[in-house]
Design an enzyme around this catalytic site. Structure first.
Site, PDB file in Angstrom:
ATOM      1  N   HIS A 565      49.651  37.494  47.832  1.00  0.00           N
ATOM      2  CA  HIS A 565      50.472  37.126  46.684  1.00  0.00           C
ATOM      3  C   HIS A 565      51.905  36.771  47.060  1.00  0.00           C
ATOM      4  O   HIS A 565      52.843  37.166  46.362  1.00  0.00           O
ATOM      5  CB  HIS A 565      50.477  38.258  45.648  1.00  0.00           C
ATOM      6  CG  HIS A 565      49.119  38.583  45.098  1.00  0.00           C
ATOM      7  ND1 HIS A 565      48.843  39.769  44.458  1.00  0.00           N
ATOM      8  CD2 HIS A 565      47.980  37.885  45.082  1.00  0.00           C
ATOM      9  CE1 HIS A 565      47.573  39.778  44.076  1.00  0.00           C
ATOM     10  NE2 HIS A 565      47.012  38.646  44.455  1.00  0.00           N
ATOM     11  N   HIS A 608      47.801  40.054  39.760  1.00  0.00           N
ATOM     12  CA  HIS A 608      47.507  38.974  40.705  1.00  0.00           C
ATOM     13  C   HIS A 608      48.183  37.723  40.137  1.00  0.00           C
ATOM     14  O   HIS A 608      48.461  37.633  38.947  1.00  0.00           O
ATOM     15  CB  HIS A 608      46.003  38.789  40.837  1.00  0.00           C
ATOM     16  CG  HIS A 608      45.310  40.018  41.362  1.00  0.00           C
ATOM     17  ND1 HIS A 608      44.757  40.098  42.615  1.00  0.00           N
ATOM     18  CD2 HIS A 608      45.088  41.220  40.778  1.00  0.00           C
ATOM     19  CE1 HIS A 608      44.220  41.287  42.787  1.00  0.00           C
ATOM     20  NE2 HIS A 608      44.406  41.992  41.695  1.00  0.00           N
TER      21      HIS A 608
HETATM   22  C1  FAD Z   1      42.520  34.840  49.912  1.00  0.00           C
HETATM   23  C2  FAD Z   1      43.276  34.902  48.619  1.00  0.00           C
HETATM   24  C3  FAD Z   1      42.878  35.755  47.612  1.00  0.00           C
HETATM   25  C4  FAD Z   1      43.565  35.808  46.408  1.00  0.00           C
HETATM   26  N1  FAD Z   1      43.077  36.558  45.377  1.00  0.00           N
HETATM   27  C5  FAD Z   1      43.596  36.398  44.143  1.00  0.00           C
HETATM   28  C6  FAD Z   1      42.938  36.923  43.004  1.00  0.00           C
HETATM   29  O1  FAD Z   1      41.866  37.524  43.104  1.00  0.00           O
HETATM   30  N2  FAD Z   1      43.512  36.715  41.786  1.00  0.00           N
HETATM   31  C7  FAD Z   1      44.679  36.033  41.647  1.00  0.00           C
HETATM   32  O2  FAD Z   1      45.167  35.902  40.526  1.00  0.00           O
HETATM   33  N3  FAD Z   1      45.320  35.542  42.712  1.00  0.00           N
HETATM   34  C8  FAD Z   1      44.783  35.677  43.947  1.00  0.00           C
HETATM   35  N4  FAD Z   1      45.379  35.073  45.011  1.00  0.00           N
HETATM   36  C9  FAD Z   1      46.678  34.438  44.808  1.00  0.00           C
HETATM   37  C10 FAD Z   1      46.608  33.162  44.001  1.00  0.00           C
HETATM   38  O3  FAD Z   1      45.439  32.443  44.300  1.00  0.00           O
HETATM   39  C11 FAD Z   1      47.856  32.340  44.319  1.00  0.00           C
HETATM   40  O4  FAD Z   1      49.009  33.107  44.094  1.00  0.00           O
HETATM   41  C12 FAD Z   1      47.957  31.091  43.461  1.00  0.00           C
HETATM   42  O5  FAD Z   1      46.740  30.392  43.512  1.00  0.00           O
HETATM   43  C13 FAD Z   1      49.092  30.234  43.973  1.00  0.00           C
HETATM   44  O6  FAD Z   1      49.110  28.999  43.292  1.00  0.00           O
HETATM   45  P1  FAD Z   1      50.120  27.873  43.756  1.00  0.00           P
HETATM   46  O7  FAD Z   1      49.929  26.743  42.859  1.00  0.00           O
HETATM   47  O8  FAD Z   1      51.495  28.475  43.874  1.00  0.00           O
HETATM   48  O9  FAD Z   1      49.739  27.530  45.248  1.00  0.00           O
HETATM   49  P2  FAD Z   1      48.312  26.978  45.832  1.00  0.00           P
HETATM   50  O10 FAD Z   1      47.213  27.167  44.878  1.00  0.00           O
HETATM   51  O11 FAD Z   1      48.168  27.580  47.183  1.00  0.00           O
HETATM   52  O12 FAD Z   1      48.540  25.416  45.939  1.00  0.00           O
HETATM   53  C14 FAD Z   1      49.397  24.794  46.860  1.00  0.00           C
HETATM   54  C15 FAD Z   1      48.749  23.480  47.256  1.00  0.00           C
HETATM   55  O13 FAD Z   1      49.710  22.667  47.892  1.00  0.00           O
HETATM   56  C16 FAD Z   1      49.124  22.073  49.028  1.00  0.00           C
HETATM   57  N5  FAD Z   1      50.203  21.763  49.965  1.00  0.00           N
HETATM   58  C17 FAD Z   1      51.039  22.618  50.573  1.00  0.00           C
HETATM   59  N6  FAD Z   1      51.920  21.941  51.341  1.00  0.00           N
HETATM   60  C18 FAD Z   1      51.632  20.631  51.184  1.00  0.00           C
HETATM   61  C19 FAD Z   1      52.190  19.435  51.724  1.00  0.00           C
HETATM   62  N7  FAD Z   1      53.216  19.441  52.597  1.00  0.00           N
HETATM   63  N8  FAD Z   1      51.648  18.250  51.340  1.00  0.00           N
HETATM   64  C20 FAD Z   1      50.608  18.204  50.478  1.00  0.00           C
HETATM   65  N9  FAD Z   1      50.040  19.315  49.961  1.00  0.00           N
HETATM   66  C21 FAD Z   1      50.560  20.502  50.305  1.00  0.00           C
HETATM   67  C22 FAD Z   1      48.154  23.119  49.524  1.00  0.00           C
HETATM   68  O14 FAD Z   1      47.189  22.580  50.384  1.00  0.00           O
HETATM   69  C23 FAD Z   1      47.595  23.658  48.223  1.00  0.00           C
HETATM   70  O15 FAD Z   1      46.492  22.932  47.786  1.00  0.00           O
HETATM   71  C24 FAD Z   1      44.719  35.011  46.231  1.00  0.00           C
HETATM   72  C25 FAD Z   1      45.125  34.143  47.241  1.00  0.00           C
HETATM   73  C26 FAD Z   1      44.409  34.067  48.424  1.00  0.00           C
HETATM   74  C27 FAD Z   1      44.868  33.109  49.489  1.00  0.00           C
END
Ligand code: FAD
Ligand code: NAG
Ligand code: NAG
Ligand code: NAG
Ligand code: NAG
Ligand code: NAG
Ligand code: NAG
Ligand code: NAG
Ligand code: NAG
Length: 688
Positions: A565, A608
């Protein structure tokens, strides 16, 4: 198609000319009109030269925002996603129980970051998985669908001084993002589930429900916690998300598949000519026009791989960074927006000195107590070959957020006094005065608002999915929720394909060790408490040799890892407090760049992060649509009159400003042309 003739006459419209080849088709269609994209995803790597909005990162927030912005057919949206589609691993993404046995962590769909050596955690370099695929981390996460509490969200709102981020607002948008389906009566009885449907969404893209298969030991959970004095929660989704409960998961009950950003927000859409999602496109930097006082992003540079040629796409309105807690600050720093010393050391020209980028990094850390068991677990059933659709929907969901008195009893207030005296700026990984101020502000909020409250300081989870190949195991995990330790991430190279240095400074503040230690002691106690104790055998880890506080502290230092997280690395705080974005998610010093993902929360939540991230994304889309189209803000269901009044008047004001800016020519020529066309009602009919 009446308007095509008009288009052909309008030779100066470069952005439209390039979007159509041969005059009769757009680049997304072949010569007989077949859509070359599947579900708005571009498979032939062809995109137009420019878009109104370019979203960096097709992850949890990025796809949600893309879906909402492209509801306005007069708005063009491009998503650049570094990872691939995920089509080749669809089963591994879609099947809930596979998250534990053959999910995406460790594959090429994982960024597979590692931290720098953590001196307070056994000098280990710890793995940090992050999704690198459409859907981002929502394609590989554990599917817990849990909300933060009102107290925490309102604390965030106070830190930025805006009711856009109050509980009332986020509650609405979290509901708008989801559709809740109650459990079957069998599952409800067996797992001991309590829920209040009116706290949940009824019509949103992300499905939230309970799995189609559970185990009696899950049904023992809340009673056991209740016997230890922890509150048993009847409704964990109404802003009072503490105590023991069985959580919902992001699962689609119609076929027991993972409901994640892609399957929720993109796959159900009809083809939209105004939406393009390009996989395999790593953003390497933003390109700015430096002639205005706040830099204007005019383009986004990307590459298909480290060795591929760089390409550029033009931006007509805004760039929205949704690269996640690592990706967004990384791209800002590569673009020259970040701490001056870091950028200079990495050989990047400083465009805006913004010391808070990558700072205030906070994460949940966790480890566990494991026991032998003779009762069925999901791991033992899997080992025995259970392959039924219901079984494959199994997901861990027994949860408890335990408060400070559950952990420390009567000594809680002494503990608070002690931490109040342990604010030390020597723990801040920056010498910048604004970052130090932000550190103190976050610290004081954690101490004065969150600590002595009913919200959880530790999250306790029951895991029935085995560890280390051992299936006859029950794991009780404890995770710190409101860290006093803050770290940072920073670039060491101007090359976008070199991972940034990640230093969360785990356990740098001793309060974190104390709170997590007490959580682990409670986890051990849970194993010894009825009715759960009836199926609990010998403790495997840490085992009976760990008894004193020192024993626990050394066990946890050697064993903690991320609970996945990471957050707060582009914190929404005032600029004088080391903030990166303002209340509208706009990056300080930049005219048209926002960050909208889990990196902007200024504090950690006892939850989460996916549910609040979806809520944030919905809110971001409203703010942006209001700015440009005068629609969407405040939300129709919003109740707060102050929000409504200030929200709509400021939306009108900014829409007017935008229109004026467009006419005054502060944005690139192509944007002005598009604006004129849109105003004439032509573009809308073309893009439908
Ligand atoms: C293994 C794991 C288990 C988890 N378990 C849970 C759970 O059970 N419940 C829960 O609520 N949360 C959980 N989380 C946390 C939750 O999934 C994340 O906090 C949330 O999805 C983050 O969303 P986001 O949009 O910030 O980032 P992300 O969903 O990570 O999206 C970022 C995106 O940007 C892309 N990206 C990054 N840099 C670049 C670039 N330079 N150029 C182009 N694309 C790029 C990445 O490839 C990715 O697709 C978990 C996370 C992980 C990794
Ligand atoms: C992404 O790149 C991989 C590896 O080169 C390739 O197999 C895949 O087809 C590409 N995906 C798309 C959507 O172009
Ligand atoms: C774009 O469409 C929206 C409706 O989706 C409308 O409210 C708005 O006025 C349009 N914007 C322009 C600039 O025409
Ligand atoms: C607790 O678990 C046992 C067996 O594991 C089961 O028989 C019992 O019904 C469970 N109790 C509840 C309240 O579900
Ligand atoms: C699951 O069902 C949804 C409809 O509710 C559908 O869109 C999706 O494609 C299905 N998933 C799979 C993998 O069959
Ligand atoms: C945080 O609290 C401490 C102790 O009360 C105080 O000295 C300090 O000024 C506060 N810092 C901020 C930024 O609020
Ligand atoms: C923690 O929860 C218990 C049980 O509900 C309650 O009695 C106690 O007051 C709570 N502690 C705080 C600080 O709210
Ligand atoms: C520059 O941006 C800041 C917010 O980041 C805003 O307060 C300020 O008004 C902007 N200045 C100009 C000239 O647009
Ligand atoms: C709006 O407010 C009313 C009365 O204050 C309340 O009954 C209702 O539940 C609220 N609705 C929402 C969506 O918050």
């Amino acid at each position: 198609m009446r308007s095509l003739g008009l288009l052909a006459l309008t030779a100066s419209l470069s952005e439209l000319a390039s979007a159509f080849s041969g005059g009769h088709r757009d680049i997304y269609h072949d010569h007989i009109g077949h859509d070359l994209r599947k579900r708005n995803i571009v498979y032939n790597a062809q995109i137009a030269d420019s878009y109104d909005f370019v979203i960096v990162g097709g992850g949890t927030a990025g796809l949600a925002i893309a879906s909402r912005l492209s509801e306005d057919s007069n708005t063009t949206v491009l998503v650049l996603e570094a990872g691939d589609t995920g089509d080749a691993v669809a089963d591994r993404i879609n099947t809930p129980v596979m998250a534990y046995y053959s999910g995406l962590p460790g594959t090429s769909y994982d960024w597979a970051y590692t931290t720098v050596s953590q001196s307070n955690a056994g000098s280990r370099q710890l793995p940090w998985p992050r999704g690198k695929v459409l859907g981002g981390s929502s394609a590989m996460n554990g599917m817990y669908h849990i909300r933060p509490s009102k107290l925490e969200v309102d604390a965030w709102s106070s830190l930025i001084g805006s009711d856009k981020w109050s509980w009332d607002s986020l509650f609405d948008t979290m509901k708008e993002s989801e559709t809740f389906t109650p459990p079957s009566s069998d599952i409800q009885a067996e797992a001991g589930i309590q829920y209040v449907a009116s706290s949940r969404g009824t019509n949103g893209p992300v499905h939230a429900t309970y799995p189609g298969f559970t185990l009696p030991v899950v049904g023992n959970w809340t009673e056991t916690l209740g016997n230890l004095g922890v509150e048993v929660t009847a409704d964990a989704y109404n802003g009072e998300g503490w105590g023991a409960f069985i959580a919902t998961s992001s699962i689609n009950p119609s076929n027991w598949t993972r409901s994640y950003a892609r399957s929720a927000y993109i796959d159900p859409l009809p083809p939209r000519s105004n939406l393009a999602i390009l996989p395999n496109a790593t953003v390497t930097r933003l390109i700015f026009d430096s002639s205005s006082s706040n830099l204007t992003a005019t383009g986004v540079e990307w590459a298909a791989s480290a060795s591929a040629a760089k390409q550029t796409v033009s931006v007509k309105k805004e760039v929205i960074l949704a690269g996640g807690a690592v990706g967004s600050p990384h791209v800002l720093m590569l673009s020259g927006v970040g701490p001056q010393d870091v950028l200079q050391a990495a050989g990047v020209d400083v465009k805006v000195a913004l010391p808070g980028v990558g700072q205030h990094l906070q994460d949940h850390i966790s480890t566990s107590v494991t026991f032998k068991t003779t009762t069925d677990t999901a791991a033992s059933l899997k080992a025995a070959g259970d392959n039924s659709a219901a079984f494959l929907s199994f997901i861990n969901s027994a949860t408890a957020y335990v408060n400070i008195t559950d952990l420390l009893g009567d000594s809680a207030s002494d503990f608070k006094t002690q931490i109040a005296g342990e604010l030390s700026t020597s723990l801040v990984p920056s010498t910048d005065a604004t970052v130090i101020k932000g550190y103190e502000t976050i610290y004081n909020t954690t101490l004065n608002t969150l600590l002595m409250s009913p919200i959880g300081q530790v999250e306790i989870l029951l895991a029935l999915t085995g560890t280390g190949g051992d299936s006859n195991v029950i794991t009780i995990q404890a995770a710190l929720q409101h860290p006093f330790s803050q770290g940072r991430l920073y670039i060491t190279s101007s090359d976008a394909f070199t991972q940034p240095a990640i230093d969360p400074q785990y356990l740098s503040h001793t309060a974190d060790t104390v709170i997590l230690r007490e959580g682990l002691k409670l986890a051990r106690k849970i194993g010894g408490t009825a009715p759960l104790s009836a199926v609990i055998g010998d403790e495997i880890t840490p085992g009976s040799s760990v008894q004193s506080d020192d024993d626990w502290d050394s066990y946890l230092a050697k064993n903690i890892g991320t609970e996945y997280h990471p957050s707060c690395s582009c914190a929404m705080l005032p600029r004088e407090q080391g903030g990166v974005v303002d209340e509208n998610l706009k990056v300080y010093g930049l005219a048209n760049v926002r960050v909208a993902d889990a990196s902007v929360f200024p504090i950690q939540f006892a939850a989460h992060l996916q549910a609040p991230t979806y809520g944030l994304a919905e809110q971001a889309a409203k703010i942006i649509r209001a700015t440009y189209n005068g629609v969407g803000w405040p939300s129709a269901s919003s109740n707060s009159t102050s929000t409504s009044t200030s929200g709509s008047s400021s939306a009108t004001a900014s829409a007017t400003q935008t229109a004026q800016r467009d006419r005054n020519g502060a944005l690139p020529l192509s944007s002005r042309s598009a604006f004129a066309l849109v105003a004439a009602g032509v573009l809308a009919s073309l893009l439908l």
